[in-house]
Motif scaffolding. Structure first.
Motif, PDB file in Angstrom:
ATOM      1  N   SER A 122      60.518   7.002  19.764  1.00 17.47           N
ATOM      2  CA  SER A 122      60.198   7.794  19.580  1.00 17.47           C
ATOM      3  C   SER A 122      59.908   8.841  19.021  1.00 17.47           C
ATOM      4  O   SER A 122      59.648   9.976  19.328  1.00 17.47           O
ATOM      5  N   LYS A 123      60.401   7.974  17.790  1.00 20.22           N
ATOM      6  CA  LYS A 123      60.247   9.712  16.732  1.00 20.22           C
ATOM      7  C   LYS A 123      61.097  10.841  16.721  1.00 20.22           C
ATOM      8  O   LYS A 123      60.747  12.094  16.523  1.00 20.22           O
ATOM      9  N   THR A 124      62.185  10.330  17.824  1.00 20.47           N
ATOM     10  CA  THR A 124      62.944  11.642  18.233  1.00 20.47           C
ATOM     11  C   THR A 124      64.519  11.886  16.991  1.00 20.47           C
ATOM     12  O   THR A 124      65.752  12.817  17.174  1.00 20.47           O
ATOM     13  N   PHE A 134      70.830  13.164   8.931  1.00 23.95           N
ATOM     14  CA  PHE A 134      70.817  12.294  10.027  1.00 23.95           C
ATOM     15  C   PHE A 134      70.281  14.035  10.843  1.00 23.95           C
ATOM     16  O   PHE A 134      70.427  14.824  10.779  1.00 23.95           O
ATOM     17  N   TYR A 135      68.857  13.188  11.936  1.00 25.22           N
ATOM     18  CA  TYR A 135      68.525  14.161  12.543  1.00 25.22           C
ATOM     19  C   TYR A 135      67.246  14.224  14.009  1.00 25.22           C
ATOM     20  O   TYR A 135      67.773  12.813  13.889  1.00 25.22           O
ATOM     21  N   LYS A 136      67.189  15.548  14.491  1.00 30.49           N
ATOM     22  CA  LYS A 136      67.262  14.824  15.845  1.00 30.49           C
ATOM     23  C   LYS A 136      65.684  16.337  16.311  1.00 30.49           C
ATOM     24  O   LYS A 136      66.188  17.245  15.831  1.00 30.49           O
ATOM     25  N   ARG A 137      65.440  15.559  17.456  1.00 32.27           N
ATOM     26  CA  ARG A 137      64.653  16.762  18.315  1.00 32.27           C
ATOM     27  C   ARG A 137      64.631  16.378  19.424  1.00 32.27           C
ATOM     28  O   ARG A 137      64.482  14.951  19.595  1.00 32.27           O
ATOM     29  N   ASP A 138      63.781  17.174  20.687  1.00 35.16           N
ATOM     30  CA  ASP A 138      63.683  16.679  21.504  1.00 35.16           C
ATOM     31  C   ASP A 138      62.336  16.024  21.895  1.00 35.16           C
ATOM     32  O   ASP A 138      62.433  14.812  23.196  1.00 35.16           O
ATOM     33  N   LYS A 139      61.667  15.953  21.210  1.00 37.58           N
ATOM     34  CA  LYS A 139      60.128  15.043  21.277  1.00 37.58           C
ATOM     35  C   LYS A 139      59.320  14.994  20.100  1.00 37.58           C
ATOM     36  O   LYS A 139      59.842  15.964  19.020  1.00 37.58           O
ATOM     37  N   ALA A 140      58.790  15.059  19.915  1.00 32.95           N
ATOM     38  CA  ALA A 140      57.604  14.366  18.512  1.00 32.95           C
ATOM     39  C   ALA A 140      57.138  15.559  17.655  1.00 32.95           C
ATOM     40  O   ALA A 140      56.890  15.238  16.559  1.00 32.95           O
ATOM     41  N   THR A 141      56.931  16.356  18.674  1.00 31.74           N
ATOM     42  CA  THR A 141      56.410  17.385  18.348  1.00 31.74           C
ATOM     43  C   THR A 141      57.074  19.140  17.595  1.00 31.74           C
ATOM     44  O   THR A 141      56.192  19.387  16.857  1.00 31.74           O
ATOM     45  N   ASP A 142      58.125  18.764  17.705  1.00 32.09           N
ATOM     46  CA  ASP A 142      59.008  19.532  17.527  1.00 32.09           C
ATOM     47  C   ASP A 142      59.139  18.962  16.121  1.00 32.09           C
ATOM     48  O   ASP A 142      59.268  18.216  15.799  1.00 32.09           O
TER      49      ASP A 142
END
Length: 206
Positions: A89-91, A186-194
């Motif tokens: 999901s690229k998140t 390490f990285y994270k985000r709620d959706k791919a556009t964030d």
């Protein structure tokens, strides 16, 4: 607890044995506080070391599967570069950067002598700051270590003098790779556009 002998006396910072009745209550309380916190820190450090090993093993296993899929040897150079892994999901993202640890051999002293020869010839009182700036690259830290980035950055200076150019070639010849250190982020985000948000977990000194 502090170091205690068979008589129950506490060892202080002056290597003196002191009876606990002579030690203030707040000092004893602080001793217990420091002991407790350090025990927790050491326990977490042990867990981080185990986690780092587990992560490295998981990544190694995944890369081995890829190499096997494409009929490459497990010792292939394909495992030695920098990597970025993302979930479907690229998140979620893992970045691995391999930083080479370098030392300089005896040729660095020859390069420094060449630089000094050049500087002493061209530097006048009006431009003494140039000499200071260049010499700062060869300063050592409190542990007696050179800053490799400062030394290697000298090669970016656009100086045409043949002595300077020769010194830069000698610096390049003096570099010896003594190891490789991986840095994992390490990285994270709620959706791919964030935008990516860093998940802080410092493995650098483990």
């Amino acid at each position: 607890m502090a170091i205690i002998d068979e008589k129950g006396r506490w060892l202080n910072g002056k290597s003196e044995w002191v009876h606990p009745e002579l030690i203030r209550a707040d000092e004893q309380l602080k001793d217990g506080l420091v002991e407790s916190i350090l025990a927790k820190v050491e326990n977490k450090n042990t867990e981080l070391v185990a986690l780092k090993d587990e992560i490295n093993n998981d990544i190694e296993s995944y890369l081995d599967l890829l190499l096997e899929k494409y009929n490459l040897d497990a010792r292939s150079n394909a495992k030695k570069g920098n990597f970025t892994f993302e979930n479907y999901s690229k998140t979620l993202k893992i970045q691995i950067q391999m930083a080479e640890k370098i030392n300089f051999n005896e040729k660095l002293n020859i390069a420094k002598a060449k630089i000094d020869e050049y500087l002493n010839d061209i530097v006048k009182d009006s431009s003494e700051d140039i000499k200071v700036l260049i010499n700062k690259a060869f300063e050592v830290d409190k542990k007696g270590n050179l800053d490799s980035k400062k030394i290697l950055s000298l090669r970016s200076y656009d100086i045409k003098d043949h002595r300077w150019q020769e010194a830069m070639e000698i610096i390049s010849e003096s570099v010896e790779i003594v190891g490789v250190k991986p840095y994992i982020r390490f990285y994270k985000r709620d959706k791919a556009t964030d935008s990516w948000a860093n998940v802080s977990l410092d493995f650098a000194n483990i």
